[in-house]
Design an enzyme around this catalytic site. Structure first.
Site, PDB file in Angstrom:
ATOM      1  N   LYS A  59      44.615 -45.526  10.142  1.00  0.00           N
ATOM      2  CA  LYS A  59      43.617 -44.623  10.841  1.00  0.00           C
ATOM      3  C   LYS A  59      42.976 -43.636  10.094  1.00  0.00           C
ATOM      4  CE  LYS A  59      43.863 -40.935  13.256  1.00  0.00           C
ATOM      5  NZ  LYS A  59      42.374 -40.306  12.989  1.00  0.00           N
ATOM      6  N   GLU A 116      44.210 -21.288   3.732  1.00  0.00           N
ATOM      7  CA  GLU A 116      43.280 -22.208   3.182  1.00  0.00           C
ATOM      8  C   GLU A 116      42.019 -22.285   3.913  1.00  0.00           C
ATOM      9  OE1 GLU A 116      44.053 -26.593   4.115  1.00  0.00           O
ATOM     10  OE2 GLU A 116      43.745 -26.814   1.970  1.00  0.00           O
TER      11      GLU A 116
HETATM   12  P1  NAD Z   1      43.962 -33.214   9.577  1.00  0.00           P
HETATM   13  O1  NAD Z   1      45.545 -32.917   9.579  1.00  0.00           O
HETATM   14  O2  NAD Z   1      43.056 -32.516  10.794  1.00  0.00           O
HETATM   15  O3  NAD Z   1      43.626 -34.684   9.790  1.00  0.00           O
HETATM   16  C1  NAD Z   1      43.999 -35.478   8.984  1.00  0.00           C
HETATM   17  C2  NAD Z   1      44.361 -36.926   9.942  1.00  0.00           C
HETATM   18  O4  NAD Z   1      45.390 -36.770  10.534  1.00  0.00           O
HETATM   19  C3  NAD Z   1      43.034 -37.368  10.692  1.00  0.00           C
HETATM   20  O5  NAD Z   1      43.180 -38.993  10.642  1.00  0.00           O
HETATM   21  C4  NAD Z   1      43.336 -36.996  12.146  1.00  0.00           C
HETATM   22  O6  NAD Z   1      42.927 -37.509  13.129  1.00  0.00           O
HETATM   23  C5  NAD Z   1      45.006 -37.181  11.936  1.00  0.00           C
HETATM   24  N1  NAD Z   1      45.563 -36.382  13.173  1.00  0.00           N
HETATM   25  C6  NAD Z   1      45.396 -35.149  13.548  1.00  0.00           C
HETATM   26  N2  NAD Z   1      46.309 -34.597  14.412  1.00  0.00           N
HETATM   27  C7  NAD Z   1      47.240 -35.512  14.389  1.00  0.00           C
HETATM   28  C8  NAD Z   1      48.246 -35.604  15.282  1.00  0.00           C
HETATM   29  N3  NAD Z   1      48.651 -34.894  15.996  1.00  0.00           N
HETATM   30  N4  NAD Z   1      49.092 -36.874  14.890  1.00  0.00           N
HETATM   31  C9  NAD Z   1      48.774 -37.844  14.216  1.00  0.00           C
HETATM   32  N5  NAD Z   1      47.535 -37.823  13.483  1.00  0.00           N
HETATM   33  C10 NAD Z   1      46.699 -36.569  13.547  1.00  0.00           C
HETATM   34  O7  NAD Z   1      43.371 -32.797   8.259  1.00  0.00           O
HETATM   35  P2  NAD Z   1      41.735 -32.850   7.916  1.00  0.00           P
HETATM   36  O8  NAD Z   1      40.886 -31.931   8.341  1.00  0.00           O
HETATM   37  O9  NAD Z   1      41.204 -34.308   8.075  1.00  0.00           O
HETATM   38  O10 NAD Z   1      41.739 -32.816   6.350  1.00  0.00           O
HETATM   39  C11 NAD Z   1      41.586 -31.342   5.570  1.00  0.00           C
HETATM   40  C12 NAD Z   1      43.110 -31.135   5.193  1.00  0.00           C
HETATM   41  O11 NAD Z   1      43.693 -32.197   4.332  1.00  0.00           O
HETATM   42  C13 NAD Z   1      43.139 -29.989   4.364  1.00  0.00           C
HETATM   43  O12 NAD Z   1      44.352 -29.085   4.717  1.00  0.00           O
HETATM   44  C14 NAD Z   1      43.407 -30.203   2.812  1.00  0.00           C
HETATM   45  O13 NAD Z   1      44.123 -29.563   2.140  1.00  0.00           O
HETATM   46  C15 NAD Z   1      44.334 -31.680   3.122  1.00  0.00           C
HETATM   47  N6  NAD Z   1      44.235 -32.647   2.208  1.00  0.00           N
HETATM   48  C16 NAD Z   1      45.422 -32.606   1.369  1.00  0.00           C
HETATM   49  C17 NAD Z   1      45.077 -33.444   0.144  1.00  0.00           C
HETATM   50  C18 NAD Z   1      46.391 -33.485  -0.673  1.00  0.00           C
HETATM   51  O14 NAD Z   1      46.397 -34.554  -1.523  1.00  0.00           O
HETATM   52  N7  NAD Z   1      47.421 -32.816  -0.772  1.00  0.00           N
HETATM   53  C19 NAD Z   1      43.953 -34.334   0.162  1.00  0.00           C
HETATM   54  C20 NAD Z   1      43.195 -34.190   0.803  1.00  0.00           C
HETATM   55  C21 NAD Z   1      43.243 -33.154   2.090  1.00  0.00           C
END
Ligand code: NAD
Length: 471
Positions: free
Chosen positions: A173, A375
């Site tokens: 997803k 962040e």
């Molecule tokens: P997010 O957590 O909002 O979403 C990530 C994914 O999770 C999306 O596909 C979203 O639809 C899904 N999601 C959201 N809520 C959910 C739930 N309750 N249950 C299951 N799935 C759910 O993150 P984002 O805003 O898309 O990405 C940015 C974040 O990702 C930042 O905090 C960044 O630091 C982090 N990030 C980390 C790395 C790493 O390698 N450590 C790499 C890239 C991004």
């Protein structure tokens, strides 16, 4: 935009709008997967584990990964266009980083699979005949892959490649904000000849939608997730209910340390890259830089000048994210000093409706200020001076996160002393984001659980089993 379930494409589901971050305009729609479709995807993945896929040798799986890599490469321009359309990132970035790295992800795991071998032990026994112990690696089963919007194809393929390499079946997803390249990937995987149900793709949001339904699904054996730390907590809770393993790459508040003995030009150029690549929307980006006091003013002036001169950067991903970054900037401007940026660029064209923020350099904020502690995930970096190496380490290691750090120094002894003392998963010395896909990748503290990369991903996605044969 289409789902891909059980080997077939499917556009069912109530559509939600897709917004172009460059202009803020609605440019398309994405079908939201229903719970029934998520169930069907998990069912297809389960069934595929018992199908012909189970008999594929590692060599056949490696060949599949190479066909997928070739397929992405053949359609690289299409992938680049889709990635730019979804994220607003510059073509030069997507075409040189995101898309080639997705190709490299599949090739790297094909190579790693070829070099992987089972271990065996000859074990003495009292009767003198001995026993042979050997380990076999089995797939975990049905794996959910949930990925974010910032590097949509790179991070999706970084998990899909090792998951398929080790014989799992996948339900992926992607972020609801960036579904485009995932759709193309499903087409490439389909053309590469993967058995039906081995790879499935569902679109939808996270909470109360496909993301949550997947992570709570009783028939999903493991969850590989990249995204916010807060989301990680929610997913871990869901997975804990059935003791499913998780692999988490989460948020960060990465520090940079600039010592007075560093090559200052290199440190400035490196920090401009590490803070402003993809407008700061890379998990590895540096958001706080500590500079040894004798060179603080020179570094700050050069970094501010460099930030003001930056062109060709992209917007924030969404109005909500832009508003979050602007909220931080408003507080920071009131409580500290803005050395560069801080506002919204004025283009005088359609981009004025988009989600833009200028590259911003701040200073003068206390360490517990939200802009220094939380962040931001935008083009914002805060500078503060330090006096001793111990103080620099303490500042860098403070806070809940521990993903990555950069150290700029001309002293090789200091480099080897400081880098390993940082509480992070990845430390770069005199460089940033230089990657070898065989090395461990991940974070400590609230930045993640487990490591990706090389054997680490292959280990996560497989279950080692020992067989003991009495001779
Ligand atoms: P997010 O957590 O909002 O979403 C990530 C994914 O999770 C999306 O596909 C979203 O639809 C899904 N999601 C959201 N809520 C959910 C739930 N309750 N249950 C299951 N799935 C759910 O993150 P984002 O805003 O898309 O990405 C940015 C974040 O990702 C930042 O905090 C960044 O630091 C982090 N990030 C980390 C790395 C790493 O390698 N450590 C790499 C890239 C991004």
């Amino acid at each position: 935009m289409r789902h891909y379930v059980g080997g077939g494409f499917d556009a069912s589901g109530v559509p939600f709008p897709l917004v172009d971050p460059v202009t803020g305009r609605v440019v398309g729609e994405v079908p939201e997967a229903s719970r029934e479709l998520v169930d069907r995807a998990v069912g297809a993945a389960r069934a595929a584990l018992r199908g012909p896929w189970a008999a594929w040798s590692p060599e056949e799986r490696a060949r599949l990964l190479r066909r997928i890599a070739d397929g992405i490469e053949r359609r690289a321009e299409e992938f680049t266009a889709a990635e730019c359309a979804d994220t607003g990132k510059p073509h030069a970035l997507a075409s040189t980083v995101d898309i080639p790295r997705a190709v490299a992800n599949f090739r790297a795991y094909a190579d790693l699979l070829a070099g992987r071998h089972e271990r065996a032990w000859n074990t003495p026994t009292p009767d003198g005949r001995g026993a042979l112990n050997y380990t076999v690696h089995k797939p975990l089963g049905v794996v959910a892959v949930i990925s974010p919007w910032n590097l949509p194809l790179l991070l999706l393929t970084w998990k899909v490649a090792p998951a398929l390499a080790t014989g799992n079946t996948v339900v992926a997803k992607p972020s609801e904000l960036t579904p485009g390249t995932a759709c193309l990937l499903a087409e490439v995987i389909d053309e590469a000849g993967v058995p039906a149900g081995v790879f499935n793709l569902v679109h939808g949001r996270g909470a109360d939608a496909a993301g949550q339904w997947l992570t709570e699904h009783p028939d999903v054996d493991a969850v590989a997730f990249t995204g916010e730390s807060r989301t990680g907590t929610t997913i871990m809770r869901a997975a804990a209910a059935r003791l499913a393993p998780v692999s988490f790459e989460l948020g960060g508040k990465n520090a940079g340390l600039v010592f007075a003995d560093a090559d200052l030009d290199e440190a400035v150029a490196g920090t401009l890259r590490s803070s402003f690549t993809h407008s700061g929307q890379v998990c590895l980006c540096t958001e706080r830089v500590y500079v040894e006091r004798p060179v603080f003013d020179a570094f700050a002036a050069a970094l501010a000048a460099g930030a003001k001169a930056l062109t060709g950067y992209g917007p924030m991903i969404s109005a909500a994210h832009r508003d979050k970054v602007r909220g931080h900037l408003a507080r920071a401007a009131a409580d500290g000093r803005v050395l560069a940026g801080g506002g919204v660029p004025d283009f005088g064209d359609a981009r004025d409706g988009g989600f833009w923020i200028e590259p911003t350099v701040l200073t003068g904020l206390p360490e517990d200020h939200p802009a220094v502690r939380d962040e931001i995930f935008g083009p914002v970096v805060h500078l503060a001076p330090f006096d001793t190496e111990e103080e620099a380490l303490a500042l860098a290691n403070a806070g809940p996160y521990g993903l990555a750090a950069t150290v700029w120094t001309g002293d090789v002894r200091r480099a080897h002393r400081v880098a390993p003392a940082l509480d992070v998963g990845i430390a770069w010395v005199n460089t940033w984001n230089l990657r070898d896909l065989r090395t461990p990748f991940g974070g400590v503290k609230a930045s993640g659980i487990g490591r990706e990369g090389g054997d680490h991903s292959l280990d996560f996605f497989s279950e080692p089993m020992n067989v003991c044969v009495k001779l």
